[in-house]
Design a protein around this motif. Structure first.
Motif, PDB file in Angstrom:
ATOM      1  N   ARG A  27     -55.060 -48.720 -79.146  1.00 51.05           N
ATOM      2  CA  ARG A  27     -56.120 -47.744 -79.436  1.00 51.05           C
ATOM      3  C   ARG A  27     -55.586 -46.319 -79.368  1.00 51.05           C
ATOM      4  NH1 ARG A  27     -59.231 -51.373 -76.488  1.00 51.05           N
ATOM      5  NH2 ARG A  27     -59.028 -50.151 -74.599  1.00 51.05           N
ATOM      6  N   ALA A  28     -54.737 -46.041 -78.394  1.00 48.50           N
ATOM      7  CA  ALA A  28     -54.179 -44.693 -78.261  1.00 48.50           C
ATOM      8  C   ALA A  28     -53.382 -44.313 -79.508  1.00 48.50           C
ATOM      9  CB  ALA A  28     -53.305 -44.603 -77.012  1.00 48.50           C
ATOM     10  N   LYS A  29     -52.576 -45.234 -79.999  1.00 46.06           N
ATOM     11  CA  LYS A  29     -51.796 -44.967 -81.213  1.00 46.06           C
ATOM     12  C   LYS A  29     -52.709 -44.759 -82.409  1.00 46.06           C
ATOM     13  CE  LYS A  29     -47.610 -47.458 -79.942  1.00 46.06           C
ATOM     14  NZ  LYS A  29     -46.778 -48.627 -80.226  1.00 46.06           N
ATOM     15  N   ASN A  30     -53.719 -45.620 -82.557  1.00 45.70           N
ATOM     16  CA  ASN A  30     -54.631 -45.530 -83.701  1.00 45.70           C
ATOM     17  C   ASN A  30     -55.489 -44.276 -83.675  1.00 45.70           C
ATOM     18  OD1 ASN A  30     -53.684 -47.964 -84.705  1.00 45.70           O
ATOM     19  ND2 ASN A  30     -55.341 -49.163 -83.825  1.00 45.70           N
ATOM     20  N   LYS A  31     -55.832 -43.784 -82.492  1.00 51.38           N
ATOM     21  CA  LYS A  31     -56.683 -42.598 -82.362  1.00 51.38           C
ATOM     22  C   LYS A  31     -55.868 -41.330 -82.151  1.00 51.38           C
ATOM     23  CE  LYS A  31     -60.717 -45.018 -80.672  1.00 51.38           C
ATOM     24  NZ  LYS A  31     -61.883 -44.914 -79.818  1.00 51.38           N
ATOM     25  N   ASN A  32     -54.548 -41.490 -82.151  1.00 57.13           N
ATOM     26  CA  ASN A  32     -53.636 -40.361 -81.971  1.00 57.13           C
ATOM     27  C   ASN A  32     -53.956 -39.587 -80.681  1.00 57.13           C
ATOM     28  OD1 ASN A  32     -51.376 -38.913 -82.746  1.00 57.13           O
ATOM     29  ND2 ASN A  32     -52.590 -37.388 -83.847  1.00 57.13           N
ATOM     30  N   ILE A  33     -54.116 -40.329 -79.592  1.00 57.00           N
ATOM     31  CA  ILE A  33     -54.337 -39.717 -78.282  1.00 57.00           C
ATOM     32  C   ILE A  33     -53.185 -40.101 -77.368  1.00 57.00           C
ATOM     33  CG2 ILE A  33     -56.864 -39.623 -78.472  1.00 57.00           C
ATOM     34  CD1 ILE A  33     -57.003 -42.207 -76.852  1.00 57.00           C
ATOM     35  N   ASP A  34     -53.164 -39.495 -76.185  1.00 53.20           N
ATOM     36  CA  ASP A  34     -52.080 -39.753 -75.237  1.00 53.20           C
ATOM     37  C   ASP A  34     -51.938 -41.232 -74.927  1.00 53.20           C
ATOM     38  OD1 ASP A  34     -51.461 -37.020 -74.834  1.00 53.20           O
ATOM     39  OD2 ASP A  34     -53.145 -36.843 -73.443  1.00 53.20           O
ATOM     40  N   LEU A  35     -50.726 -41.716 -75.024  1.00 52.04           N
ATOM     41  CA  LEU A  35     -50.415 -43.082 -74.606  1.00 52.04           C
ATOM     42  C   LEU A  35     -50.488 -43.150 -73.087  1.00 52.04           C
ATOM     43  CD1 LEU A  35     -47.375 -43.795 -76.929  1.00 52.04           C
ATOM     44  CD2 LEU A  35     -49.588 -44.932 -77.022  1.00 52.04           C
ATOM     45  N   PRO A  36     -50.663 -44.342 -72.534  1.00 48.38           N
ATOM     46  CA  PRO A  36     -50.672 -44.452 -71.070  1.00 48.38           C
ATOM     47  C   PRO A  36     -49.418 -43.818 -70.462  1.00 48.38           C
ATOM     48  CG  PRO A  36     -51.316 -46.533 -72.069  1.00 48.38           C
ATOM     49  CD  PRO A  36     -50.855 -45.635 -73.187  1.00 48.38           C
ATOM     50  N   ASP A  74     -62.092 -48.078 -69.325  1.00 48.37           N
ATOM     51  CA  ASP A  74     -62.699 -46.953 -70.048  1.00 48.37           C
ATOM     52  C   ASP A  74     -62.025 -45.666 -69.623  1.00 48.37           C
ATOM     53  OD1 ASP A  74     -64.740 -48.484 -71.373  1.00 48.37           O
ATOM     54  OD2 ASP A  74     -65.782 -48.593 -69.455  1.00 48.37           O
ATOM     55  N   ARG A  75     -62.031 -44.717 -70.551  1.00 52.17           N
ATOM     56  CA  ARG A  75     -61.544 -43.388 -70.217  1.00 52.17           C
ATOM     57  C   ARG A  75     -62.686 -42.603 -69.578  1.00 52.17           C
ATOM     58  NH1 ARG A  75     -59.917 -41.081 -75.583  1.00 52.17           N
ATOM     59  NH2 ARG A  75     -61.277 -42.697 -76.362  1.00 52.17           N
ATOM     60  N   ILE A  76     -62.392 -41.846 -68.575  1.00 57.19           N
ATOM     61  CA  ILE A  76     -63.388 -41.009 -67.906  1.00 57.19           C
ATOM     62  C   ILE A  76     -63.746 -39.847 -68.828  1.00 57.19           C
ATOM     63  CG2 ILE A  76     -63.818 -39.509 -65.915  1.00 57.19           C
ATOM     64  CD1 ILE A  76     -61.791 -41.442 -64.399  1.00 57.19           C
ATOM     65  N   ASN A  77     -62.725 -39.192 -69.372  1.00 56.28           N
ATOM     66  CA  ASN A  77     -62.902 -38.091 -70.323  1.00 56.28           C
ATOM     67  C   ASN A  77     -62.370 -38.581 -71.666  1.00 56.28           C
ATOM     68  OD1 ASN A  77     -62.651 -35.848 -71.966  1.00 56.28           O
ATOM     69  ND2 ASN A  77     -61.853 -34.523 -70.356  1.00 56.28           N
ATOM     70  N   ASN A  78     -63.259 -38.797 -72.618  1.00 55.43           N
ATOM     71  CA  ASN A  78     -62.853 -39.338 -73.916  1.00 55.43           C
ATOM     72  C   ASN A  78     -62.055 -38.376 -74.774  1.00 55.43           C
ATOM     73  OD1 ASN A  78     -63.919 -41.923 -73.559  1.00 55.43           O
ATOM     74  ND2 ASN A  78     -65.947 -41.246 -74.188  1.00 55.43           N
ATOM     75  N   LYS A  79     -61.924 -37.135 -74.345  1.00 53.29           N
ATOM     76  CA  LYS A  79     -61.144 -36.163 -75.115  1.00 53.29           C
ATOM     77  C   LYS A  79     -59.652 -36.278 -74.849  1.00 53.29           C
ATOM     78  CE  LYS A  79     -64.946 -32.958 -75.468  1.00 53.29           C
ATOM     79  NZ  LYS A  79     -65.467 -31.638 -75.152  1.00 53.29           N
ATOM     80  N   ILE A  80     -59.298 -37.010 -73.783  1.00 55.58           N
ATOM     81  CA  ILE A  80     -57.877 -37.226 -73.500  1.00 55.58           C
ATOM     82  C   ILE A  80     -57.594 -38.721 -73.449  1.00 55.58           C
ATOM     83  CG2 ILE A  80     -57.540 -35.006 -72.351  1.00 55.58           C
ATOM     84  CD1 ILE A  80     -57.743 -36.402 -69.678  1.00 55.58           C
ATOM     85  N   GLY A  81     -56.349 -39.059 -73.391  1.00 55.44           N
ATOM     86  CA  GLY A  81     -55.926 -40.450 -73.521  1.00 55.44           C
ATOM     87  C   GLY A  81     -56.028 -41.274 -72.255  1.00 55.44           C
ATOM     88  N   TYR A  82     -55.330 -42.395 -72.290  1.00 59.07           N
ATOM     89  CA  TYR A  82     -55.340 -43.373 -71.208  1.00 59.07           C
ATOM     90  C   TYR A  82     -54.329 -42.989 -70.139  1.00 59.07           C
ATOM     91  CZ  TYR A  82     -58.202 -46.172 -74.298  1.00 59.07           C
ATOM     92  OH  TYR A  82     -59.210 -46.621 -75.103  1.00 59.07           O
ATOM     93  N   LEU A  83     -54.594 -41.898 -69.467  1.00 61.38           N
ATOM     94  CA  LEU A  83     -53.725 -41.432 -68.400  1.00 61.38           C
ATOM     95  C   LEU A  83     -54.201 -42.029 -67.075  1.00 61.38           C
ATOM     96  CD1 LEU A  83     -53.475 -37.713 -69.541  1.00 61.38           C
ATOM     97  CD2 LEU A  83     -51.993 -39.648 -70.151  1.00 61.38           C
ATOM     98  N   LYS A  84     -53.290 -42.154 -66.149  1.00 63.62           N
ATOM     99  CA  LYS A  84     -53.571 -42.810 -64.870  1.00 63.62           C
ATOM    100  C   LYS A  84     -54.809 -42.235 -64.184  1.00 63.62           C
ATOM    101  CE  LYS A  84     -50.544 -44.483 -61.255  1.00 63.62           C
ATOM    102  NZ  LYS A  84     -49.289 -44.202 -60.572  1.00 63.62           N
ATOM    103  N   ASN A  85     -54.975 -40.927 -64.251  1.00 63.89           N
ATOM    104  CA  ASN A  85     -56.122 -40.301 -63.576  1.00 63.89           C
ATOM    105  C   ASN A  85     -57.349 -40.193 -64.491  1.00 63.89           C
ATOM    106  OD1 ASN A  85     -55.225 -38.323 -65.290  1.00 63.89           O
ATOM    107  ND2 ASN A  85     -55.152 -36.706 -63.760  1.00 63.89           N
ATOM    108  N   ASN A  86     -57.298 -40.858 -65.667  1.00 68.87           N
ATOM    109  CA  ASN A  86     -58.408 -40.772 -66.612  1.00 68.87           C
ATOM    110  C   ASN A  86     -58.936 -42.155 -67.019  1.00 68.87           C
ATOM    111  OD1 ASN A  86     -60.187 -39.172 -68.263  1.00 68.87           O
ATOM    112  ND2 ASN A  86     -59.034 -39.854 -70.029  1.00 68.87           N
ATOM    113  N   ILE A  87     -58.659 -43.158 -66.227  1.00 67.39           N
ATOM    114  CA  ILE A  87     -59.154 -44.508 -66.563  1.00 67.39           C
ATOM    115  C   ILE A  87     -59.868 -45.109 -65.360  1.00 67.39           C
ATOM    116  CG2 ILE A  87     -57.449 -45.033 -68.352  1.00 67.39           C
ATOM    117  CD1 ILE A  87     -55.935 -46.696 -66.224  1.00 67.39           C
ATOM    118  N   HIS A  88     -60.782 -46.016 -65.664  1.00 67.38           N
ATOM    119  CA  HIS A  88     -61.446 -46.785 -64.620  1.00 67.38           C
ATOM    120  C   HIS A  88     -61.945 -48.089 -65.212  1.00 67.38           C
ATOM    121  CE1 HIS A  88     -65.750 -45.636 -65.639  1.00 67.38           C
ATOM    122  NE2 HIS A  88     -65.042 -44.865 -66.423  1.00 67.38           N
ATOM    123  N   ILE A  89     -62.206 -49.053 -64.325  1.00 65.90           N
ATOM    124  CA  ILE A  89     -62.716 -50.363 -64.745  1.00 65.90           C
ATOM    125  C   ILE A  89     -64.191 -50.222 -65.028  1.00 65.90           C
ATOM    126  CG2 ILE A  89     -63.251 -52.688 -63.915  1.00 65.90           C
ATOM    127  CD1 ILE A  89     -60.395 -52.520 -64.603  1.00 65.90           C
TER     128      ILE A  89
END
Length: 89
Positions: A27-36, A74-89
């Protein structure tokens, strides 16, 4: 229903997390957002000990693997990618 070894693995906590990690990267690649900003091993280390993930996984298992109950990331802030501090179950 007879499951092959891959299907059985996908119904384990580690298998679910492996699939979620793969889908996150796709999804990150397809949406051109930060990779994990973490690798698969780190992802496993974080969530295999996470009580919330394990509770949701257990509920999914008890529901006979109902799709609506499967754990997701899910991303906490959808404007940025799947970063460690931006994901949750």
């Amino acid at each position: 229903m007879n499951l092959n070894s891959t299907q059985k693995f996908r119904r384990t906590p580690k298998g679910v997390l492996t699939n979620l990690y793969s889908k996150m990267k796709e999804r990150a690649k397809n949406k051109n957002i930060d990779l994990p900003d973490f690798d698969l091993k780190t992802f496993h280390e974080i969530f295999l000990e996470d009580k919330k993930f394990l509770r949701i996984f257990d509920e999914w298992e008890k529901s006979n693997y109902t799709k609506a109950k499967k754990p997701s990331i899910d991303r906490i802030n959808n404007k940025i990618g799947y970063l460690k501090n931006n994901i949750h179950i």
